[in-house]
Design a protein around this motif. Structure first.
Motif, PDB file in Angstrom:
ATOM      1  N   ASP A  14      57.494  29.815  42.490  1.00  0.00           N
ATOM      2  CA  ASP A  14      56.917  31.151  42.510  1.00  0.00           C
ATOM      3  C   ASP A  14      57.274  31.952  43.760  1.00  0.00           C
ATOM      4  N   SER A  15      57.472  31.289  44.888  1.00  0.00           N
ATOM      5  CA  SER A  15      57.734  32.007  46.138  1.00  0.00           C
ATOM      6  C   SER A  15      59.021  32.807  46.081  1.00  0.00           C
ATOM      7  N   ARG A  16      59.925  32.405  45.231  1.00  0.00           N
ATOM      8  CA  ARG A  16      61.210  33.086  45.127  1.00  0.00           C
ATOM      9  C   ARG A  16      61.091  34.444  44.444  1.00  0.00           C
ATOM     10  N   ALA A  17      60.195  34.552  43.473  1.00  0.00           N
ATOM     11  CA  ALA A  17      60.081  35.781  42.689  1.00  0.00           C
ATOM     12  C   ALA A  17      58.759  36.510  42.900  1.00  0.00           C
ATOM     13  N   ARG A  18      57.819  35.901  43.607  1.00  0.00           N
ATOM     14  CA  ARG A  18      56.488  36.509  43.757  1.00  0.00           C
ATOM     15  C   ARG A  18      56.581  37.815  44.534  1.00  0.00           C
ATOM     16  N   LEU A  19      55.860  38.823  44.038  1.00  0.00           N
ATOM     17  CA  LEU A  19      55.824  40.131  44.671  1.00  0.00           C
ATOM     18  C   LEU A  19      54.477  40.355  45.350  1.00  0.00           C
ATOM     19  N   ASP A  20      54.498  41.199  46.382  1.00  0.00           N
ATOM     20  CA  ASP A  20      53.260  41.574  47.056  1.00  0.00           C
ATOM     21  C   ASP A  20      52.413  42.471  46.150  1.00  0.00           C
ATOM     22  N   ILE A  21      51.100  42.287  46.252  1.00  0.00           N
ATOM     23  CA  ILE A  21      50.140  43.155  45.580  1.00  0.00           C
ATOM     24  C   ILE A  21      49.236  43.745  46.658  1.00  0.00           C
ATOM     25  N   VAL A  22      49.154  45.060  46.727  1.00  0.00           N
ATOM     26  CA  VAL A  22      48.279  45.749  47.672  1.00  0.00           C
ATOM     27  C   VAL A  22      47.088  46.272  46.878  1.00  0.00           C
ATOM     28  N   VAL A  23      45.897  45.757  47.198  1.00  0.00           N
ATOM     29  CA  VAL A  23      44.710  46.040  46.389  1.00  0.00           C
ATOM     30  C   VAL A  23      43.687  46.800  47.228  1.00  0.00           C
ATOM     31  N   ALA A  24      43.201  47.923  46.713  1.00  0.00           N
ATOM     32  CA  ALA A  24      42.113  48.648  47.361  1.00  0.00           C
ATOM     33  C   ALA A  24      40.878  47.756  47.435  1.00  0.00           C
ATOM     34  N   LYS A  25      40.099  47.930  48.486  1.00  0.00           N
ATOM     35  CA  LYS A  25      38.981  47.037  48.755  1.00  0.00           C
ATOM     36  C   LYS A  25      38.015  46.943  47.576  1.00  0.00           C
ATOM     37  N   GLU A  26      37.642  48.080  46.999  1.00  0.00           N
ATOM     38  CA  GLU A  26      36.675  48.077  45.907  1.00  0.00           C
ATOM     39  C   GLU A  26      37.224  47.336  44.687  1.00  0.00           C
ATOM     40  N   ALA A  27      38.513  47.523  44.401  1.00  0.00           N
ATOM     41  CA  ALA A  27      39.131  46.843  43.278  1.00  0.00           C
ATOM     42  C   ALA A  27      39.222  45.336  43.533  1.00  0.00           C
ATOM     43  N   ASP A  28      39.481  44.958  44.777  1.00  0.00           N
ATOM     44  CA  ASP A  28      39.541  43.542  45.133  1.00  0.00           C
ATOM     45  C   ASP A  28      38.193  42.865  44.898  1.00  0.00           C
ATOM     46  N   LEU A  29      37.115  43.540  45.271  1.00  0.00           N
ATOM     47  CA  LEU A  29      35.778  42.989  45.051  1.00  0.00           C
ATOM     48  C   LEU A  29      35.480  42.877  43.562  1.00  0.00           C
ATOM     49  N   ALA A  30      35.945  43.850  42.778  1.00  0.00           N
ATOM     50  CA  ALA A  30      35.725  43.807  41.331  1.00  0.00           C
ATOM     51  C   ALA A  30      36.465  42.630  40.709  1.00  0.00           C
ATOM     52  N   MET A  31      37.695  42.364  41.160  1.00  0.00           N
ATOM     53  CA  MET A  31      38.433  41.217  40.640  1.00  0.00           C
ATOM     54  C   MET A  31      37.749  39.904  41.011  1.00  0.00           C
ATOM     55  N   ALA A  32      37.170  39.847  42.206  1.00  0.00           N
ATOM     56  CA  ALA A  32      36.487  38.623  42.642  1.00  0.00           C
ATOM     57  C   ALA A  32      35.258  38.336  41.793  1.00  0.00           C
ATOM     58  N   ARG A  33      34.700  39.362  41.146  1.00  0.00           N
ATOM     59  CA  ARG A  33      33.519  39.185  40.300  1.00  0.00           C
ATOM     60  C   ARG A  33      33.862  38.737  38.884  1.00  0.00           C
ATOM     61  N   LEU A  34      35.131  38.737  38.530  1.00  0.00           N
ATOM     62  CA  LEU A  34      35.515  38.546  37.137  1.00  0.00           C
ATOM     63  C   LEU A  34      35.149  37.167  36.585  1.00  0.00           C
ATOM     64  N   GLY A  35      35.283  36.112  37.384  1.00  0.00           N
ATOM     65  CA  GLY A  35      35.092  34.772  36.861  1.00  0.00           C
ATOM     66  C   GLY A  35      36.250  34.374  35.961  1.00  0.00           C
ATOM     67  N   ARG A  36      35.957  33.704  34.864  1.00  0.00           N
ATOM     68  CA  ARG A  36      37.007  33.247  33.955  1.00  0.00           C
ATOM     69  C   ARG A  36      37.718  34.440  33.307  1.00  0.00           C
ATOM     70  N   THR A  37      39.025  34.488  33.468  1.00  0.00           N
ATOM     71  CA  THR A  37      39.822  35.544  32.848  1.00  0.00           C
ATOM     72  C   THR A  37      40.582  34.970  31.653  1.00  0.00           C
ATOM     73  N   GLU A  38      41.096  35.868  30.816  1.00  0.00           N
ATOM     74  CA  GLU A  38      41.912  35.461  29.675  1.00  0.00           C
ATOM     75  C   GLU A  38      43.143  36.363  29.609  1.00  0.00           C
ATOM     76  N   ASP A  39      43.146  37.369  28.749  1.00  0.00           N
ATOM     77  CA  ASP A  39      44.336  38.191  28.579  1.00  0.00           C
ATOM     78  C   ASP A  39      44.471  39.228  29.686  1.00  0.00           C
ATOM     79  N   VAL A  40      45.698  39.708  29.868  1.00  0.00           N
ATOM     80  CA  VAL A  40      45.997  40.817  30.781  1.00  0.00           C
ATOM     81  C   VAL A  40      46.998  41.712  30.062  1.00  0.00           C
ATOM     82  N   ARG A  41      46.844  43.054  30.228  1.00  0.00           N
ATOM     83  CA  ARG A  41      47.688  43.961  29.447  1.00  0.00           C
ATOM     84  C   ARG A  41      47.904  45.273  30.177  1.00  0.00           C
TER      85      ARG A  41
END
Length: 338
Positions: A14-41
């Motif tokens: 993964d280190s070869r192709a992984r890209l940086d993600i810059v996340v706004a603070k509020e959005a980062d906190l929202a992602m931390a609340r998600l718990g178990r995830t499934e699909d992404v679109r």
């Protein structure tokens, strides 16, 4: 069942192709609340990224931008909306009908269609009422455990949805009108033969092929959509070398299928034989998208720990994956081919 050991032409860390993600603070906190995830679109215009909050009964809708000023793209998450509804019950699969309309398959409910709320700086949490709820699979037949959904076609004001009924081992077809309101859909069973917990579904850009993650056979089944499919139709192609396939997508040119392997820390990548997805196919590349610590932290059983949701941005340049221990990771597709 034993875990399938990747045996592709290439294994890419993964280190070869992984890209940086810059996340706004509020959005980062929202992602931390998600718990178990499934699909992404991604939305069709690439400005929204929806992530299923399966256990919390929520949908997280991220505002995203792709920065291209440097030598490699950077994914920016600038804001978010958190979608709630009484109709969200173990949301598992997503697709966008258009940039403003989201369809959600709920494992413990129906398939629901939502209008994406207008952006408001003062309001990020929304309680929604569906535009349409689909609960039938046909006359006298109910939907059961709808886990994944894809928009198969949009034409002449009609939308066709294909839905994995996970624990009824079938794919159902739903056609509804979007002109002047959401009419009652026409529902039918499309596919059944060979399916054993179909856990993900994708259709090729030219609509010629339908790929289904077949959980219990540890393979992806490919159906020829150029034929008139029905519940007796059998798959013509099989993608092997995957442990427990989950989310999957065709590349924009239809010449690759990317499969999230929930039983390993890999995404498996497949190519057709001279443009033909019939026959058996092994992975041409395995992309490691989780480190050992993250993978084993989520490995509660042999079917878990690896990536669950997977999508490509509309350009096909960015690959995103999600699971409970890693809500969002992003990879540069051109670096997966070298």
């Amino acid at each position: 069942m034993n875990i399938a050991i990747p045996s592709p032409d290439r294994i890419i860390d993964d280190s070869r192709a992984r890209l940086d993600i810059v996340v706004a603070k509020e959005a980062d906190l929202a992602m931390a609340r998600l718990g178990r995830t499934e699909d992404v679109r991604f939305s069709p215009n690439g400005r929204y990224l929806a992530i299923a909050g399966f256990a919390k009964g929520t949908c997280l809708l991220l505002d995203v931008e792709i920065g291209r000023s440097g030598s490699r793209p950077i994914l920016h998450v600038t804001d978010y909306m958190e979608l709630h509804s009484a109709a969200l019950n173990e949301p598992h699969g997503f697709d966008f009908i258009d940039d403003r309309t989201l369809v959600v398959a709920n494992r413990m409910g129906g398939v629901v269609v939502f209008a994406v709320p207008l952006r408001s700086a003062a309001r990020r949490i929304h309680n929604l009422t569906p535009l349409r709820t689909i609960t039938r699979a046909g006359l006298g037949t109910r939907l059961h455990s709808p886990g994944s959904v894809c928009v198969a076609s949009m034409e002449n004001g009609r939308c066709e949805l294909l839905v994995c009924n996970n624990y009824r081992h079938r794919i159902t077809r739903h056609v509804t009108s979007t002109d002047g309101g959401w009419s009652l859909p026409r529902n039918s069973v499309l596919l059944e033969q060979g399916l054993d917990v179909p856990d993900g579904i994708a259709i090729s850009p030219d609509k010629a092929w339908i790929a289904v993650s077949n959980h219990m056979t540890q393979s992806v089944l490919v159906f020829d959509n150029k034929q008139r499919l029905n519940r007796q139709s059998r798959h013509v192609g099989t993608l092997l070398g995957v442990s427990y396939p989950h989310g999957l997508r065709f590349s924009p040119d239809g010449n690759r299928i990317y499969v999230a392997d929930a039983g390993t820390p890999y995404v498996q990548v497949y190519e057709p034989h001279r443009g033909n997805w019939a026959g058996e196919h092994g992975p041409v590349t395995s992309v490691r998208v989780l480190d050992d610590e993250t993978f084993h932290k989520g490995r509660h059983n042999p079917e878990e720990g690896g990536p669950k949701g997977l999508d490509l941005d509309p350009s096909g340049e960015l690959l995103v994956v999600t699971n409970e221990e890693q809500p969002l990771a992003c990879f540069h597709v051109p670096d997966l081919r070298t």
